[in-house]
Design an enzyme around this catalytic site. Structure first.
Site, PDB file in Angstrom:
ATOM      1  N   HIS A 185       0.884  -1.191   0.000  1.00 55.93           N
ATOM      2  CA  HIS A 185       0.000   0.000   0.000  1.00 55.93           C
ATOM      3  C   HIS A 185       0.912   1.229   0.000  1.00 55.93           C
ATOM      4  O   HIS A 185       1.720   1.391  -0.907  1.00 55.93           O
ATOM      5  CB  HIS A 185      -0.934  -0.125   1.211  1.00 55.93           C
TER       6      HIS A 185
ATOM      7  N   HIS B 250      -2.343  -2.125  -9.655  1.00 60.31           N
ATOM      8  CA  HIS B 250      -3.355  -1.578  -8.754  1.00 60.31           C
ATOM      9  C   HIS B 250      -4.541  -2.517  -8.708  1.00 60.31           C
ATOM     10  O   HIS B 250      -4.865  -3.151  -9.726  1.00 60.31           O
ATOM     11  CB  HIS B 250      -3.813  -0.192  -9.243  1.00 60.31           C
TER      12      HIS B 250
ATOM     13  N   ASP C 272       2.366   5.750  -6.482  1.00 61.56           N
ATOM     14  CA  ASP C 272       3.622   5.698  -5.733  1.00 61.56           C
ATOM     15  C   ASP C 272       4.854   5.823  -6.618  1.00 61.56           C
ATOM     16  O   ASP C 272       5.922   6.183  -6.126  1.00 61.56           O
ATOM     17  CB  ASP C 272       3.711   4.377  -4.950  1.00 61.56           C
TER      18      ASP C 272
HETATM   19  N1  ACO Z   1       5.076  -6.147 -10.426  1.00 57.67           N
HETATM   20  C1  ACO Z   1       5.028  -7.307 -11.106  1.00 57.67           C
HETATM   21  N2  ACO Z   1       3.903  -7.972 -11.357  1.00 57.67           N
HETATM   22  C2  ACO Z   1       2.761  -7.416 -10.867  1.00 57.67           C
HETATM   23  C3  ACO Z   1       2.750  -6.221 -10.162  1.00 57.67           C
HETATM   24  C4  ACO Z   1       3.971  -5.570  -9.951  1.00 57.67           C
HETATM   25  N3  ACO Z   1       4.019  -4.429  -9.289  1.00 57.67           N
HETATM   26  N4  ACO Z   1       1.487  -5.938  -9.805  1.00 57.67           N
HETATM   27  C5  ACO Z   1       0.735  -6.911 -10.257  1.00 57.67           C
HETATM   28  N5  ACO Z   1       1.494  -7.827 -10.908  1.00 57.67           N
HETATM   29  C6  ACO Z   1       1.034  -9.047 -11.557  1.00 57.67           C
HETATM   30  C7  ACO Z   1       0.961 -10.173 -10.545  1.00 57.67           C
HETATM   31  O1  ACO Z   1       2.164 -10.887 -10.452  1.00 57.67           O
HETATM   32  C8  ACO Z   1      -0.168 -10.994 -11.114  1.00 57.67           C
HETATM   33  O2  ACO Z   1       0.320 -11.718 -12.198  1.00 57.67           O
HETATM   34  P1  ACO Z   1      -0.143 -13.221 -12.449  1.00 57.67           P
HETATM   35  O3  ACO Z   1      -1.629 -13.136 -12.693  1.00 57.67           O
HETATM   36  O4  ACO Z   1       0.675 -13.625 -13.637  1.00 57.67           O
HETATM   37  O5  ACO Z   1       0.189 -13.953 -11.187  1.00 57.67           O
HETATM   38  C9  ACO Z   1      -1.122  -9.954 -11.682  1.00 57.67           C
HETATM   39  O6  ACO Z   1      -0.304  -8.821 -12.005  1.00 57.67           O
HETATM   40  C10 ACO Z   1      -2.191  -9.525 -10.673  1.00 57.67           C
HETATM   41  O7  ACO Z   1      -1.545  -9.042  -9.512  1.00 57.67           O
HETATM   42  P2  ACO Z   1      -2.076  -9.195  -8.045  1.00 57.67           P
HETATM   43  O8  ACO Z   1      -0.950  -9.024  -7.082  1.00 57.67           O
HETATM   44  O9  ACO Z   1      -2.923 -10.416  -7.897  1.00 57.67           O
HETATM   45  O10 ACO Z   1      -3.027  -7.952  -7.980  1.00 57.67           O
HETATM   46  P3  ACO Z   1      -3.651  -7.359  -6.680  1.00 57.67           P
HETATM   47  O11 ACO Z   1      -4.858  -6.606  -7.093  1.00 57.67           O
HETATM   48  O12 ACO Z   1      -3.797  -8.357  -5.604  1.00 57.67           O
HETATM   49  O13 ACO Z   1      -2.484  -6.368  -6.185  1.00 57.67           O
HETATM   50  C11 ACO Z   1      -1.093  -4.599  -5.827  1.00 57.67           C
HETATM   51  C12 ACO Z   1      -2.462  -5.037  -6.358  1.00 57.67           C
HETATM   52  C13 ACO Z   1      -0.912  -5.108  -4.389  1.00 57.67           C
HETATM   53  C14 ACO Z   1      -1.071  -3.071  -5.791  1.00 57.67           C
HETATM   54  C15 ACO Z   1       0.019  -5.144  -6.740  1.00 57.67           C
HETATM   55  O14 ACO Z   1      -0.131  -4.603  -8.027  1.00 57.67           O
HETATM   56  C16 ACO Z   1       1.406  -4.883  -6.190  1.00 57.67           C
HETATM   57  O15 ACO Z   1       1.882  -5.628  -5.339  1.00 57.67           O
HETATM   58  N6  ACO Z   1       2.067  -3.768  -6.637  1.00 57.67           N
HETATM   59  C17 ACO Z   1       3.354  -3.422  -6.113  1.00 57.67           C
HETATM   60  C18 ACO Z   1       3.210  -2.667  -4.797  1.00 57.67           C
HETATM   61  C19 ACO Z   1       2.640  -1.289  -5.000  1.00 57.67           C
HETATM   62  O16 ACO Z   1       3.081  -0.537  -5.849  1.00 57.67           O
HETATM   63  N7  ACO Z   1       1.661  -0.939  -4.139  1.00 57.67           N
HETATM   64  C20 ACO Z   1       1.040   0.370  -4.162  1.00 57.67           C
HETATM   65  C21 ACO Z   1      -0.350   0.293  -4.718  1.00 57.67           C
HETATM   66  S1  ACO Z   1      -1.091   1.902  -4.831  1.00 57.67           S
HETATM   67  C22 ACO Z   1      -1.379   2.314  -3.237  1.00 57.67           C
HETATM   68  O17 ACO Z   1      -1.680   1.516  -2.388  1.00 57.67           O
HETATM   69  C23 ACO Z   1      -1.192   3.700  -2.861  1.00 57.67           C
END
Ligand code: ACO
Length: 382
Positions: free
Chosen positions: A227, A267, A318
């Site tokens: 987050h 996201h 971010d």
């Molecule tokens: N890097 C690499 N792959 C990613 C990323 C990333 N940042 N984000 C999503 N993916 C991929 C996942 O590996 C997954 O791939 P798969 O289907 O092949 O396994 C797919 O995209 C879906 O991702 P999830 O993690 O299931 O998506 P979820 O909705 O649960 O997560 C989250 C959202 C937590 C923001 C995720 O994108 C992430 O971890 N991002 C990095 C951390 C980040 O930047 N957080 C800030 C978010 S904005 C905020 O809170 C202010």
């Protein structure tokens, strides 16, 4: 005894797509990449509003008149000072305390000395909300200075919210352009629907606990790297790429090959570009041009291209906030506290909304564990 029938299906993991409340505070359109506070687009507010006015809008639901805004700004500025007991608490923190953990602890401590403690009626909650919004910048600045062995800098009532924070952090009044950029960053981070920290705040408020408890819960939730904690992780990544002298795209490929997330991308709601990212991207570039150091902006752009090519995933709020804050001279581990300084406005609006139409938030888990085991006395176990 039979358990009552559970009529709902378990939600997708992480409550994805589950609507937990009706809200008039903000609208996040994940398909179109739009963010709206109380009916106003984030682009419009970023261009024309101030953090103080946006906060008033979030709390009250409509734009203030000039007189209302002036009164609100004066009230916020008058509440910035920290009492001696809170400053003493901050001085007692270990020098290596994580700034988000320090902020969480200091906000909880503020609740102990708030003049309205024990009164959770609407008027007292609004007064406490204003004190929280007003004091978070001073807490973050005082914690940062304390770990460097420096005394806190008193707030300046004649400066705006963002400028006063920079003054308290650096010990000198900021350049007006820096202050305006930070003010817009605060607007962009002030509110975002039912994100994880806001949900935490609402769950706490829904037990009819007080606003200091709700904001403390929210800060603990914002702290996590999935987050709000992602912005400082982005800066760590940029510094690591720079130190290794590796191509940003190669670094991205390495992370992905190792099954790791690239911080600042992806996201839960947006299926397209987070609308806050292009605004921060412009700041990252213009500040880089002004400081004569475009390294972080260029590196960020190469990472964006690599993530598009490798995963088809766009940056979130971010990502470009990291290079923007770095160019403003803010230490990387204050990036997430800075997010909290902005988001406390949204948390306060949601806490007030929760109290106004409260029902305990208490979901269920589908039990998939063992059943019908018989207790074996300890002396008879294998
Ligand atoms: N890097 C690499 N792959 C990613 C990323 C990333 N940042 N984000 C999503 N993916 C991929 C996942 O590996 C997954 O791939 P798969 O289907 O092949 O396994 C797919 O995209 C879906 O991702 P999830 O993690 O299931 O998506 P979820 O909705 O649960 O997560 C989250 C959202 C937590 C923001 C995720 O994108 C992430 O971890 N991002 C990095 C951390 C980040 O930047 N957080 C800030 C978010 S904005 C905020 O809170 C202010």
């Amino acid at each position: 005894m039979n358990e009552p029938t559970v009529t709902t299906q378990p939600s997708a993991g992480g409550l994805e797509g589950v609507v937990v409340a009706e809200s008039e505070i903000s609208y996040v359109d994940g398909q179109e990449g739009r963010l709206v506070y109380r009916g106003f687009s984030i682009e419009d507010l970023a261009e024309r509003s101030t953090f103080e006015e946006t906060t008033k809008l979030l709390l009250d639901g409509e734009l203030p008149s000039a007189a209302e805004l002036a009164t609100f700004r004066t009230a916020l500025a008058a509440e910035r000072s920290l009492d001696e007991r809170t400053l003493e608490t901050i001085r007692g923190f270990p020098a290596d305390a994580e700034p988000m953990a320090a902020l969480r602890t200091a906000v909880s401590a503020l609740g102990l000395v708030d003049p309205d403690r024990g009164d959770d009626g609407p008027d007292a909650t609004r007064r406490k909300a204003i004190r929280l919004i007003a004091r978070l910048p001073g807490i973050v600045a005082a914690c940062d200075r304390a770990r460097r062995g420096e005394d806190p800098v008193p707030p300046r009532e004649d400066l705006g919210h963002a400028a006063s924070f920079l003054h308290q952090l650096r010990g000198q009044a900021p350049d007006p352009e820096d202050a305006r950029i930070l003010d817009i960053c605060l607007i962009l981070h002030a509110e975002h629907g039912m994100n994880a920290s806001t949900f935490s705040a609402r769950v706490t408020a829904a037990t009819l606990s007080d606003i200091h408890s709700a904001v403390t819960s929210a800060i603990g939730t914002l702290k996590g790297p999935l987050h709000g904690g992602a912005n400082q992780e982005v800066m760590k990544m940029l510094l690591e790429i720079d130190a290794r002298g590796i191509e940003p795209a190669a670094h991205v490929r390495e992370l992905l090959a190792a099954g790791r997330k690239v911080m600042g991308f992806g996201h839960r709601v947006y299926r397209t570009m987070d609308p806050r990212a292009p605004i921060l991207r412009r700041f990252s570039k213009s500040l880089g041009e002004r400081t004569g150091d475009l390294r972080w902006y260029r590196m960020s752009e190469e990472i964006v291209d690599a993530m598009r090519a490798e995963k088809g995933i766009d940056p979130n709020v971010d990502f470009f906030s990291a290079s923007t804050y770095h160019a403003l001279g803010i230490p990387a581990d204050l990036f997430t506290p800075l997010f909290a300084i902005a988001r406390v406005s949204g948390w306060a609006a949601h806490v007030e909304a929760q109290y106004a139409r409260n029902r305990l938030i208490r979901p269920r888990a589908k039990y998939v564990g063992k059943r019908d085991l018989r207790y074996v006395p300890i002396g008879q176990r294998d």
